[in-house]
Structures are given as structure tokens and as C-alpha cells.
Design an enzyme around this catalytic site. Sequence first.
Site, PDB file in Angstrom:
ATOM      1  N   LYS A 180      26.386  33.866  35.623  1.00 30.14           N
ATOM      2  CA  LYS A 180      25.257  34.576  36.212  1.00 30.14           C
ATOM      3  C   LYS A 180      25.290  36.028  35.767  1.00 30.14           C
ATOM      4  O   LYS A 180      26.233  36.751  36.073  1.00 30.14           O
ATOM      5  CB  LYS A 180      25.357  34.525  37.749  1.00 30.14           C
ATOM      6  CG  LYS A 180      24.158  35.153  38.420  1.00 30.14           C
ATOM      7  CD  LYS A 180      24.381  35.340  39.902  1.00 30.14           C
ATOM      8  CE  LYS A 180      24.494  36.794  40.300  1.00 30.14           C
ATOM      9  NZ  LYS A 180      23.456  37.686  39.800  1.00 30.14           N
ATOM     10  N   GLU A 255      37.817  41.762  38.537  1.00 26.77           N
ATOM     11  CA  GLU A 255      37.823  43.127  37.988  1.00 26.77           C
ATOM     12  C   GLU A 255      36.903  43.931  38.888  1.00 26.77           C
ATOM     13  O   GLU A 255      35.683  43.785  38.820  1.00 26.77           O
ATOM     14  CB  GLU A 255      37.263  43.144  36.554  1.00 26.77           C
ATOM     15  CG  GLU A 255      37.890  42.163  35.583  1.00 26.77           C
ATOM     16  CD  GLU A 255      39.282  42.555  35.157  1.00 26.77           C
ATOM     17  OE1 GLU A 255      39.701  43.687  35.453  1.00 26.77           O
ATOM     18  OE2 GLU A 255      39.961  41.718  34.557  1.00 26.77           O
ATOM     19  N   CYS A 289      33.688  51.404  35.061  1.00 28.85           N
ATOM     20  CA  CYS A 289      34.712  51.280  36.109  1.00 28.85           C
ATOM     21  C   CYS A 289      35.926  52.143  35.796  1.00 28.85           C
ATOM     22  O   CYS A 289      36.665  52.532  36.684  1.00 28.85           O
ATOM     23  CB  CYS A 289      35.120  49.823  36.255  1.00 28.85           C
ATOM     24  SG  CYS A 289      35.574  49.115  34.667  1.00 28.85           S
ATOM     25  N   GLU A 388      33.793  54.947  45.545  1.00 26.46           N
ATOM     26  CA  GLU A 388      33.320  54.861  44.162  1.00 26.46           C
ATOM     27  C   GLU A 388      31.813  55.149  44.136  1.00 26.46           C
ATOM     28  O   GLU A 388      31.035  54.452  44.795  1.00 26.46           O
ATOM     29  CB  GLU A 388      33.585  53.453  43.619  1.00 26.46           C
ATOM     30  CG  GLU A 388      33.218  53.323  42.167  1.00 26.46           C
ATOM     31  CD  GLU A 388      33.306  51.880  41.668  1.00 26.46           C
ATOM     32  OE1 GLU A 388      32.908  50.963  42.403  1.00 26.46           O
ATOM     33  OE2 GLU A 388      33.759  51.687  40.530  1.00 26.46           O
TER      34      GLU A 388
HETATM   35  P1  NAD Z   1      28.084  43.970  42.404  1.00 22.16           P
HETATM   36  O1  NAD Z   1      29.353  43.542  43.052  1.00 22.16           O
HETATM   37  O2  NAD Z   1      26.996  44.467  43.261  1.00 22.16           O
HETATM   38  O3  NAD Z   1      27.449  42.775  41.562  1.00 22.16           O
HETATM   39  C1  NAD Z   1      28.192  42.097  40.562  1.00 22.16           C
HETATM   40  C2  NAD Z   1      27.651  40.678  40.446  1.00 22.16           C
HETATM   41  O4  NAD Z   1      27.933  39.978  41.659  1.00 22.16           O
HETATM   42  C3  NAD Z   1      26.145  40.604  40.245  1.00 22.16           C
HETATM   43  O5  NAD Z   1      25.845  39.579  39.333  1.00 22.16           O
HETATM   44  C4  NAD Z   1      25.649  40.278  41.637  1.00 22.16           C
HETATM   45  O6  NAD Z   1      24.389  39.627  41.639  1.00 22.16           O
HETATM   46  C5  NAD Z   1      26.749  39.357  42.142  1.00 22.16           C
HETATM   47  N1  NAD Z   1      26.841  39.230  43.594  1.00 22.16           N
HETATM   48  C6  NAD Z   1      26.436  40.113  44.538  1.00 22.16           C
HETATM   49  N2  NAD Z   1      26.706  39.629  45.769  1.00 22.16           N
HETATM   50  C7  NAD Z   1      27.298  38.428  45.600  1.00 22.16           C
HETATM   51  C8  NAD Z   1      27.829  37.450  46.493  1.00 22.16           C
HETATM   52  N3  NAD Z   1      27.796  37.616  47.811  1.00 22.16           N
HETATM   53  N4  NAD Z   1      28.394  36.333  45.964  1.00 22.16           N
HETATM   54  C9  NAD Z   1      28.450  36.156  44.628  1.00 22.16           C
HETATM   55  N5  NAD Z   1      27.958  37.044  43.741  1.00 22.16           N
HETATM   56  C10 NAD Z   1      27.400  38.176  44.207  1.00 22.16           C
HETATM   57  O7  NAD Z   1      28.508  45.032  41.296  1.00 22.16           O
HETATM   58  P2  NAD Z   1      27.550  45.846  40.320  1.00 22.16           P
HETATM   59  O8  NAD Z   1      26.831  46.873  41.121  1.00 22.16           O
HETATM   60  O9  NAD Z   1      26.780  44.912  39.473  1.00 22.16           O
HETATM   61  O10 NAD Z   1      28.620  46.551  39.376  1.00 22.16           O
HETATM   62  C11 NAD Z   1      29.262  47.731  39.711  1.00 22.16           C
HETATM   63  C12 NAD Z   1      30.662  47.485  40.212  1.00 22.16           C
HETATM   64  O11 NAD Z   1      31.402  46.750  39.241  1.00 22.16           O
HETATM   65  C13 NAD Z   1      31.444  48.758  40.424  1.00 22.16           C
HETATM   66  O12 NAD Z   1      32.170  48.662  41.614  1.00 22.16           O
HETATM   67  C14 NAD Z   1      32.394  48.800  39.224  1.00 22.16           C
HETATM   68  O13 NAD Z   1      33.568  49.532  39.402  1.00 22.16           O
HETATM   69  C15 NAD Z   1      32.673  47.359  39.054  1.00 22.16           C
HETATM   70  N6  NAD Z   1      33.166  47.098  37.702  1.00 22.16           N
HETATM   71  C16 NAD Z   1      34.494  46.845  37.534  1.00 22.16           C
HETATM   72  C17 NAD Z   1      35.000  46.642  36.258  1.00 22.16           C
HETATM   73  C18 NAD Z   1      36.462  46.376  36.032  1.00 22.16           C
HETATM   74  O14 NAD Z   1      36.821  46.044  34.915  1.00 22.16           O
HETATM   75  N7  NAD Z   1      37.309  46.516  37.021  1.00 22.16           N
HETATM   76  C19 NAD Z   1      34.141  46.707  35.152  1.00 22.16           C
HETATM   77  C20 NAD Z   1      32.792  46.983  35.382  1.00 22.16           C
HETATM   78  C21 NAD Z   1      32.310  47.172  36.656  1.00 22.16           C
END
Ligand code: NAD
Length: 484
Positions: A180, A255, A289, A388
Site C-alpha cells: 500500500k 522503520e 526520518c 517529531e
Molecule cells: P504514517 O504513519 O501516517 O503513514 C504511513 C503509512 O501507514 C501510510 O501508507 C498510511 O496510509 C498507513 N497507515 C496509517 N494508519 C494506519 C493504520 N491504522 N493501519 C495500517 N496502516 C496505516 O506516516 P507518514 O506520515 O506517511 O510518514 C511520516 C513518518 O514516517 C514519520 O514519522 C517518519 O519519521 C517516518 N519515517 C521513518 C523512516 C525510517 O526509516 N525510520 C523513513 C521514512 C519515514
Amino acid sequence: METIVKGMDCLHFIDGRYVHSQKPKTFDNINPATEEVLGQVAEGGQAEVELAVEAAKRAFNGGWKHSKLSERAAILRRIGDLILQRKDELAMLETLDTGKPLWLSTNVDIPRAAGSYHFYANFISTMGTEAYPSEAGAMNFVVRRPLGVVGMINPWNLPLLLLSAKLAPCLAMGNSVVLKPARWTPMTATLLGEICKEAGLPDGVVNIVNGAGRSVGEAISEHPDVRAIAFTGETTTGKSIMKAGSASLKRLSFELGGKNPNIIFADCDLDEVIDTSLRSSFINQGAVCLCGSRIYVQRPIYEAFLEKFIERTRQQTVGDPLQPNTNIGALISKQHYDRVLDYIQSAREDGCVIETGGNRADGLDRGFYVEPTIITGVDAGCRVVNEEIFGPVVTVQPFDTEEEVIALANDTHYGLSASIWTKDSSRAFRVAHQIEAGLTWVNTWFLRDPRTPYGGEKQSGIGRQGGMFSLDFYSEVSTICIKY
Ligand code: NAD
């Protein structure tokens, strides 16, 4: 620059075909730089996830799990090649979807995504396995088998790059996938379906379902036939996925978020620190991140650093992502733009000093643009230090001793990465060894060797990715003990 693509409609990619949702429903995909509609995206749900999992199971059991390693390596190599052949188109779609500068998509996102397929194609081609001769007259062989259907849930900040870092090792080990993309950024993932097919990947091995986290993400996380979830996103989302996956005891690779310290000692090369800190603070609008959003500067150079850093930050160009001189593009959505400005407002209310930035960028009528922002006068209680922000906002604090800065750096529930700047190699190692982070850089930032472990400590993640660490996650590792 001439715009080669202006957006596209995005369907699901299931069993090797682009398909609409069962009950036709779509949502608008918005360009965050202009607020224009880029296209319609099929809104998936439980029904589409069911179809995708069934397709993935059929493909896995129908032959993919027994595919030859050389066959998988060749397909991965072709996927990487095709991504590079279509680099300009993919880069444009990534920029239209995310609002990031086109030069960044062209030079970082897309080539690095291709690099993951090339890397794992080569890595598995030379892969052996461990054997442990036992004194009891037996030989123990370690064997790796694919898991089956793997679920992948991806964020919006580096869409194709992060997706590929997971997908390449997952396919390399012979798994099939239901993935997804983030709701805001479906376009490059959608095109990847076509690329996988053209590269010779059997139908059903990769399935892509668009939609919201609460529906599609949850349905993948809960599905009893999905053996593992590879998730990149916010820490709070990771907690929900962990709960949803608990009934079927899924294997998890998380991650998650970061609030990474950038520690600058007085004996550093100040010019190099300023150059790199500009990148580690504001690249990709601060939505990486690994960004160093908490900057700690040793007192003797605090004023000099701050003065130069503010001056250089004011020279950053915020605006149209398609212009080559743009440093900082648009934030991903109105919702995220409001959230970032709300954090800056909280700093004002906490009595902090906004040294530069702090507002919507000037002269831009439409789009979600925020000025690069430097905040000082913070203390441990401020939200801008603890949470963050994932935007172009950093805090800068002075420190005196190693012990003090180690305590400050570790005073967080995150533990993703850190940077340390010093010419004293003993100190570099001593401090690095005490920082609670999955990855610590000394005198550099964002330098990654794909063979090394990558992942977060504390609430920044579960497990490690990279090289053999990824291959172990995407396989059942078992022992065959033969008595002779
Ligand atoms: P998010 O957690 O809002 O969304 C990530 C994904 O999860 C999306 O596809 C979203 O639709 C899905 N999602 C949301 N709620 C869900 C649920 N209840 N069940 C299953 N899936 C669900 O994150 P974002 O805003 O897209 O990305 C930013 C975040 O990602 C920041 O916290 C950043 O630090 C983190 N990030 C971490 C890394 C790493 O390597 N550690 C890399 C990139 C981004």
C-alpha cells in the site's frame, strides 16, 4: 524545464492487471505545490485487499516460491534498469505527488530506488549459507525459505525509494507482496506495477492496493494469510499495526519516527558542518526520518555557528519544485502544513526564539510552503524538542561537556540516527558508542552502505534492514542437522 507528465489516474494493480475498486470509488490526488488535482485514485478497502492476498498466494504457490535464484536476480536487475530508463518520468511523478524539488527526485529518489534492485540482484547472486560442523558428528546447515505473502505499508516522504528498499530484498527471497502506497503519493508505485510486469515478474507476485491507512492498511495488517508486515511511518501508526497483526502473530519490520541529534563539537570543520547541517535540517522540506532536527553546538562556537547557519538558511529558496534553483519545495498536504505551523506556534507560546522563518513562505499564493525555521531558547519541556515535526524546522541549543550532550541527545523516546562533528577520533568513537541510535555518523550525514544494518532503537523501530539483515527478515531461517 518542460513538464513531461502532468499527473495520472491511479488504479490498483492486482494479479498483473490494473483494476478499479469493486465498488467504484475514487479520491482526488492533490499536487501540494499548486493544490491542483493530479488525477483520481481508486479507493480500496477490505475487498481489494482480499483479492490482492488471494492473487499473491496463488502466485507464491504457483511457482514463485520455487523460482531459481538466478531468475529472481535477473528480474530484479531488469526492474532496476527499467526504473533508470524511465527516470525522468518517475522523477516528475514523484515531484508532482510530494512537492519535493525535481532535482532531488531525479538525483536521489529514483536512482536510489533503482539501486536497491541492482544491489539485491548482485547480493543474492553471490550468497552462500552457513554450515556448523558439530563435534557430535553432525553437520548443521542453515537454510532460508521464503515466508509467503508479505504486506508492505509505505510513507509519503520518499515514496519509491523506501518502497524499493523493502520490495527488492523481499522479492529476492521469493516472497509475494501486497503493498500500500501512502494515500498522498500513489503515482510512482502505480507505475512500478507496469515496470514489474515488463521486467518479467509473474502476475500476482506484486500487488498494489491504494487507499487509506484505516481501511487498506488495517486490512493488510489484520489479514491472517499475510505472514509479515514491513512498515515505514509514524511511531503511533506502528503501534496500531502491531495490535492489528497480533492475532496472527505477524513478523514485523518497523522503520518509525526520529528526532535525531546533530552534535557539533568546537573542534569541527565549521564550514563543512554548516553545509551539511543545511542539508540534514531542510532537505526534502525536513521530511526525512534521518534529518538532524535537534542541533547541539559546543559553547565556544555556538554564536559563530548560529550566525552563519541563520545567514545560509535565509538564502535557501523556497518555492516551485520544478525550478532547478529551488532548495525547499512544498509540504505534502494542508493537514501537514497546519501541523508544522502549529509546532512553530507552540514554540512561540513556550517563550522560544524564532531566529529565522516561522511562517508561510512569501510570494506563493497556492501550495503548502513553510519557511525554513531555526528555533533557539528551548528547554526539555518544549514540544519542538520532544516531538517529531517532519518539516523544515530545527532547534539549536548550546552545550559544554561530552557528558551533558550525550544526556541531551539520549533524552528522547526515539533512537534512529545521530551525527557527531569533531576532529578528535577518540572522542568521536567514545561519544558515538554512548548515543542510543541505530546509526551514528561522524563528520558526515546520509552516507549509507546498503550492506550495513539500518533501523531504529527505542520507539524508532523494530528490527534492522540492509544486506543480509533484510534477507533474514524476508525468510524463514531454519537448520537442517545431518548426522554422519
Ligand atoms: P504514517 O504513519 O501516517 O503513514 C504511513 C503509512 O501507514 C501510510 O501508507 C498510511 O496510509 C498507513 N497507515 C496509517 N494508519 C494506519 C493504520 N491504522 N493501519 C495500517 N496502516 C496505516 O506516516 P507518514 O506520515 O506517511 O510518514 C511520516 C513518518 O514516517 C514519520 O514519522 C517518519 O519519521 C517516518 N519515517 C521513518 C523512516 C525510517 O526509516 N525510520 C523513513 C521514512 C519515514
